[in-house]
Design a protein around this motif. Structure first.
Motif, PDB file in Angstrom:
ATOM      1  N   SER A  42      27.802 -15.785  94.423  1.00 14.69           N
ATOM      2  CA  SER A  42      26.595 -14.952  94.396  1.00 14.69           C
ATOM      3  C   SER A  42      26.931 -13.491  94.693  1.00 14.69           C
ATOM      4  O   SER A  42      26.061 -12.623  94.607  1.00 14.69           O
ATOM      5  CB  SER A  42      25.585 -15.461  95.433  1.00 14.69           C
ATOM      6  N   ARG A  43      28.191 -13.228  95.021  1.00 12.92           N
ATOM      7  CA  ARG A  43      28.617 -11.872  95.382  1.00 12.92           C
ATOM      8  C   ARG A  43      29.001 -11.106  94.118  1.00 12.92           C
ATOM      9  O   ARG A  43      30.175 -10.859  93.831  1.00 12.92           O
ATOM     10  CB  ARG A  43      29.791 -11.928  96.362  1.00 12.92           C
ATOM     11  N   ILE A  44      28.012 -10.739  93.345  1.00 17.61           N
ATOM     12  CA  ILE A  44      28.231 -10.017  92.087  1.00 17.61           C
ATOM     13  C   ILE A  44      27.580  -8.643  92.220  1.00 17.61           C
ATOM     14  O   ILE A  44      26.409  -8.539  92.595  1.00 17.61           O
ATOM     15  CB  ILE A  44      27.645 -10.794  90.896  1.00 17.61           C
ATOM     16  N   TYR A  45      28.340  -7.594  91.902  1.00 22.49           N
ATOM     17  CA  TYR A  45      27.860  -6.223  92.078  1.00 22.49           C
ATOM     18  C   TYR A  45      28.058  -5.445  90.773  1.00 22.49           C
ATOM     19  O   TYR A  45      29.021  -5.658  90.036  1.00 22.49           O
ATOM     20  CB  TYR A  45      28.629  -5.518  93.194  1.00 22.49           C
ATOM     21  N   ASP A  46      27.132  -4.533  90.518  1.00 24.96           N
ATOM     22  CA  ASP A  46      27.264  -3.620  89.385  1.00 24.96           C
ATOM     23  C   ASP A  46      27.897  -2.321  89.850  1.00 24.96           C
ATOM     24  O   ASP A  46      27.593  -1.816  90.946  1.00 24.96           O
ATOM     25  CB  ASP A  46      25.897  -3.326  88.765  1.00 24.96           C
ATOM     26  N   PHE A  47      28.768  -1.781  89.009  1.00 24.48           N
ATOM     27  CA  PHE A  47      29.421  -0.503  89.310  1.00 24.48           C
ATOM     28  C   PHE A  47      29.501   0.295  88.019  1.00 24.48           C
ATOM     29  O   PHE A  47      30.045  -0.180  87.021  1.00 24.48           O
ATOM     30  CB  PHE A  47      30.828  -0.745  89.875  1.00 24.48           C
ATOM     31  N   LYS A  48      28.956   1.489  88.030  1.00 26.08           N
ATOM     32  CA  LYS A  48      28.951   2.315  86.836  1.00 26.08           C
ATOM     33  C   LYS A  48      30.370   2.753  86.499  1.00 26.08           C
ATOM     34  O   LYS A  48      31.061   3.341  87.322  1.00 26.08           O
ATOM     35  CB  LYS A  48      28.051   3.546  87.032  1.00 26.08           C
ATOM     36  N   TRP A  49      30.785   2.455  85.277  1.00 27.62           N
ATOM     37  CA  TRP A  49      32.148   2.763  84.842  1.00 27.62           C
ATOM     38  C   TRP A  49      32.344   4.269  84.703  1.00 27.62           C
ATOM     39  O   TRP A  49      31.533   4.973  84.091  1.00 27.62           O
ATOM     40  CB  TRP A  49      32.441   2.084  83.515  1.00 27.62           C
ATOM     41  N   THR A  50      33.430   4.784  85.298  1.00 27.20           N
ATOM     42  CA  THR A  50      33.732   6.213  85.293  1.00 27.20           C
ATOM     43  C   THR A  50      35.106   6.507  84.722  1.00 27.20           C
ATOM     44  O   THR A  50      35.677   7.565  84.986  1.00 27.20           O
ATOM     45  CB  THR A  50      33.639   6.787  86.719  1.00 27.20           C
ATOM     46  N   SER A  51      35.656   5.557  83.934  1.00 28.18           N
ATOM     47  CA  SER A  51      37.027   5.681  83.405  1.00 28.18           C
ATOM     48  C   SER A  51      38.039   5.814  84.531  1.00 28.18           C
ATOM     49  O   SER A  51      39.030   6.521  84.415  1.00 28.18           O
ATOM     50  CB  SER A  51      37.135   6.883  82.446  1.00 28.18           C
ATOM     51  N   ASP A  52      37.781   5.111  85.624  1.00 28.13           N
ATOM     52  CA  ASP A  52      38.660   5.182  86.803  1.00 28.13           C
ATOM     53  C   ASP A  52      38.753   3.786  87.413  1.00 28.13           C
ATOM     54  O   ASP A  52      37.851   3.348  88.133  1.00 28.13           O
ATOM     55  CB  ASP A  52      38.092   6.185  87.801  1.00 28.13           C
ATOM     56  N   PHE A  53      39.850   3.093  87.112  1.00 28.93           N
ATOM     57  CA  PHE A  53      40.016   1.748  87.650  1.00 28.93           C
ATOM     58  C   PHE A  53      40.129   1.770  89.169  1.00 28.93           C
ATOM     59  O   PHE A  53      39.681   0.834  89.843  1.00 28.93           O
ATOM     60  CB  PHE A  53      41.259   1.087  87.047  1.00 28.93           C
ATOM     61  N   SER A  54      40.739   2.814  89.725  1.00 29.74           N
ATOM     62  CA  SER A  54      40.896   2.879  91.184  1.00 29.74           C
ATOM     63  C   SER A  54      39.550   2.914  91.883  1.00 29.74           C
ATOM     64  O   SER A  54      39.360   2.271  92.923  1.00 29.74           O
ATOM     65  CB  SER A  54      41.721   4.111  91.573  1.00 29.74           C
ATOM     66  N   ALA A  55      38.610   3.663  91.325  1.00 27.72           N
ATOM     67  CA  ALA A  55      37.285   3.749  91.937  1.00 27.72           C
ATOM     68  C   ALA A  55      36.617   2.374  91.962  1.00 27.72           C
ATOM     69  O   ALA A  55      36.009   1.974  92.965  1.00 27.72           O
ATOM     70  CB  ALA A  55      36.421   4.747  91.172  1.00 27.72           C
ATOM     71  N   ALA A  56      36.745   1.644  90.865  1.00 26.85           N
ATOM     72  CA  ALA A  56      36.150   0.303  90.812  1.00 26.85           C
ATOM     73  C   ALA A  56      36.863  -0.651  91.772  1.00 26.85           C
ATOM     74  O   ALA A  56      36.210  -1.476  92.439  1.00 26.85           O
ATOM     75  CB  ALA A  56      36.207  -0.226  89.387  1.00 26.85           C
ATOM     76  N   ARG A  57      38.177  -0.562  91.842  1.00 26.33           N
ATOM     77  CA  ARG A  57      38.936  -1.414  92.772  1.00 26.33           C
ATOM     78  C   ARG A  57      38.530  -1.111  94.225  1.00 26.33           C
ATOM     79  O   ARG A  57      38.343  -2.030  95.025  1.00 26.33           O
ATOM     80  CB  ARG A  57      40.431  -1.180  92.612  1.00 26.33           C
ATOM     81  N   ASN A  58      38.436   0.163  94.543  1.00 26.09           N
ATOM     82  CA  ASN A  58      38.062   0.530  95.910  1.00 26.09           C
ATOM     83  C   ASN A  58      36.675  -0.002  96.267  1.00 26.09           C
ATOM     84  O   ASN A  58      36.440  -0.468  97.392  1.00 26.09           O
ATOM     85  CB  ASN A  58      38.103   2.056  96.083  1.00 26.09           C
ATOM     86  N   PHE A  59      35.760   0.065  95.313  1.00 27.44           N
ATOM     87  CA  PHE A  59      34.419  -0.473  95.560  1.00 27.44           C
ATOM     88  C   PHE A  59      34.484  -1.977  95.814  1.00 27.44           C
ATOM     89  O   PHE A  59      33.828  -2.488  96.732  1.00 27.44           O
ATOM     90  CB  PHE A  59      33.507  -0.169  94.368  1.00 27.44           C
ATOM     91  N   SER A  60      35.267  -2.691  95.015  1.00 28.40           N
ATOM     92  CA  SER A  60      35.375  -4.141  95.219  1.00 28.40           C
ATOM     93  C   SER A  60      35.989  -4.462  96.577  1.00 28.40           C
ATOM     94  O   SER A  60      35.536  -5.382  97.272  1.00 28.40           O
ATOM     95  CB  SER A  60      36.202  -4.771  94.095  1.00 28.40           C
ATOM     96  N   PHE A  61      36.988  -3.702  96.986  1.00 28.90           N
ATOM     97  CA  PHE A  61      37.615  -3.919  98.297  1.00 28.90           C
ATOM     98  C   PHE A  61      36.627  -3.671  99.428  1.00 28.90           C
ATOM     99  O   PHE A  61      36.685  -4.323 100.481  1.00 28.90           O
ATOM    100  CB  PHE A  61      38.832  -3.007  98.461  1.00 28.90           C
ATOM    101  N   SER A  62      35.725  -2.733  99.228  1.00 27.20           N
ATOM    102  CA  SER A  62      34.774  -2.393 100.292  1.00 27.20           C
ATOM    103  C   SER A  62      33.816  -3.552 100.592  1.00 27.20           C
ATOM    104  O   SER A  62      33.190  -3.581 101.654  1.00 27.20           O
ATOM    105  CB  SER A  62      33.967  -1.151  99.901  1.00 27.20           C
ATOM    106  N   LYS A  63      33.684  -4.492  99.679  1.00 27.06           N
ATOM    107  CA  LYS A  63      32.783  -5.630  99.861  1.00 27.06           C
ATOM    108  C   LYS A  63      33.472  -6.832 100.516  1.00 27.06           C
ATOM    109  O   LYS A  63      32.812  -7.805 100.884  1.00 27.06           O
ATOM    110  CB  LYS A  63      32.202  -6.068  98.510  1.00 27.06           C
ATOM    111  N   ALA A  64      34.785  -6.769 100.680  1.00 26.36           N
ATOM    112  CA  ALA A  64      35.528  -7.911 101.217  1.00 26.36           C
ATOM    113  C   ALA A  64      35.363  -8.015 102.729  1.00 26.36           C
ATOM    114  O   ALA A  64      35.223  -7.000 103.429  1.00 26.36           O
ATOM    115  CB  ALA A  64      37.008  -7.778 100.866  1.00 26.36           C
ATOM    116  N   THR A  65      35.415  -9.244 103.236  1.00 26.65           N
ATOM    117  CA  THR A  65      35.258  -9.470 104.682  1.00 26.65           C
ATOM    118  C   THR A  65      36.370 -10.338 105.273  1.00 26.65           C
ATOM    119  O   THR A  65      36.431 -10.502 106.493  1.00 26.65           O
ATOM    120  CB  THR A  65      33.907 -10.143 104.978  1.00 26.65           C
ATOM    121  N   MET A  66      37.242 -10.908 104.466  1.00 24.64           N
ATOM    122  CA  MET A  66      38.267 -11.817 104.967  1.00 24.64           C
ATOM    123  C   MET A  66      39.518 -11.051 105.414  1.00 24.64           C
ATOM    124  O   MET A  66      39.596  -9.831 105.294  1.00 24.64           O
ATOM    125  CB  MET A  66      38.612 -12.857 103.901  1.00 24.64           C
TER     126      MET A  66
END
Length: 356
Positions: free
Chosen positions: A51-75
């Motif tokens: 259920s942990r699905i998030y939308d992220f507006k693509w900015t032609s920057d994979f690092s930005a998307a990766r950083n956003f995904s990491f920010s949601k991690a808790t383990m």
């Protein structure tokens, strides 16, 4: 046992996402999917696993998307996966053993990335280590008994886990546009990105891709003082000048490369040029140098199967020409036949290096 968050960024991956998640979902303690603008049913497939699905507006920057995904991690650890990756049964077992035995001081785990099939854009070997598992929160530790300092280099472990990379198509067209946008934004490349761009161009670029890249690599060649930057730019520009039939710039560039340590890419370009001029004897000289006297700096194929196949084609052409003029039992024809057999065998037996 360590706890692990799976963090993925996806876009229009409906064809492969379930295959990936089926192979790793039960190894993870939470699954985080970041969608960057899918127009297919990627998110619906992802919802079957988390259920942990998030939308992220693509900015032609994979690092930005990766950083956003990491920010949601808790383990404790974060595992990064692309949708076209798979863990087979043997490597699922290896992953479980790793998870069970992972020492808390390890901050990065590398795993072998194994590309199968023909969709290899940048690898120069069948397997290479890549960082895939990361400790989410890093603990800083003082080291050295005197003049003590904080350890800044992460503790890295090279595991025996092998990740199968099974893409359905090339991503180079997408990558080329991102390379260009990044250069336009920053005015420069990091050494890593410069090398990756040059590699992808030489392996998969078409005429338009090289035309788009020309001003960037011309700027690098003219202004970057680093030897490796100029060498890589020269390899790209040599291909461009040959494609443009710009003989003056082509030979100015390739002869300058001969003044340093020649690379296989430049020798291969010279061989290919002389094939285009139907000067097969001269092409043989440069293909031989590419295959046996120099090393590749970007594309391992330019010191492997490509010049070997070029030699085969040249000797076949030369042999056919001689057979039209002289008896088949002359010494020259015998020499050609011996050399042809040699290079046929070499080109057939050449294989990509197993690992880097």
């Amino acid at each position: 046992m360590a706890t692990i968050s799976l963090c993925m960024i996806v876009k229009n991956e409906s064809a492969v996402l379930a295959r990936c998640l089926d192979s790793i979902a039960d190894l993870m303690d939470e699954i985080i999917i970041v969608d960057t603008g899918s127009t297919d049913n990627t998110k619906e497939i992802a919802a079957q696993y988390t259920s942990r699905i998030y939308d992220f507006k693509w900015t032609s920057d994979f690092s930005a998307a990766r950083n956003f995904s990491f920010s949601k991690a808790t383990m404790e650890y974060i595992y990064t996966a692309d949708a076209d990756e798979i863990l087979d049964d043997a490597n699922r077992e290896r992953f479980l053993r790793l998870k069970d035995a992972l020492l808390p001081e390890i901050e990065i785990v590398q795993m072998k990335y194994v590309t199968q099939g023909t969709f290899d854009t940048v690898l120069n070997a069948k397997k290479e280590y890549r960082p895939k598992l990361f400790r989410r929160l890093r603990t800083f530790t003082w080291i050295d008994p005197i003049h003590e300092t904080v350890r800044l280099t992460p503790v890295t472990f090279d595991s025996d886990v092998e990740i199968l990379h099974c893409p359905q198509s090339l991503h180079s067209k997408r990558d080329f546009s991102i390379f260009i946008k990044a250069f336009e934004h920053d005015g420069q490349f990091s050494p890593k990105i410069r090398t990756m761009y040059a590699k992808e161009l030489l392996k998969t670029g078409d005429k338009k891709d090289f035309t788009d890249a020309k001003p960037i690599f011309q700027l690098i060649f003219d202004n970057d003082p680093a030897d490796d930057a100029r060498k890589e730019a020269a390899c790209v520009l040599a291909r461009i000048y040959r494609m443009e039939d710009n003989k003056n710039e082509f030979f100015k560039l390739t002869m300058k490369d001969m003044l340093t340590t020649p690379c296989a890419e430049i020798c291969y370009e010279l061989g290919t040029y002389f094939v285009g001029q139907r000067d097969y004897a001269e092409a043989v000289l440069w293909f031989y140098n590419a295959a046996y006297e120099t090393e590749s700096i970007l594309d391992v194929h330019t010191s492997g199967d490509l010049p070997l196949l070029g030699l085969v084609e040249c000797y076949e052409t030369l042999l056919a020409g001689e057979e039209a003029k002289i008896p088949s039992d002359t010494a020259l024809t015998i020499q050609y036949e011996m050399m042809l057999d040699k290079y046929r065998e070499a080109s057939r037996d050449w294989r990509m290096p197993e690992e880097t």
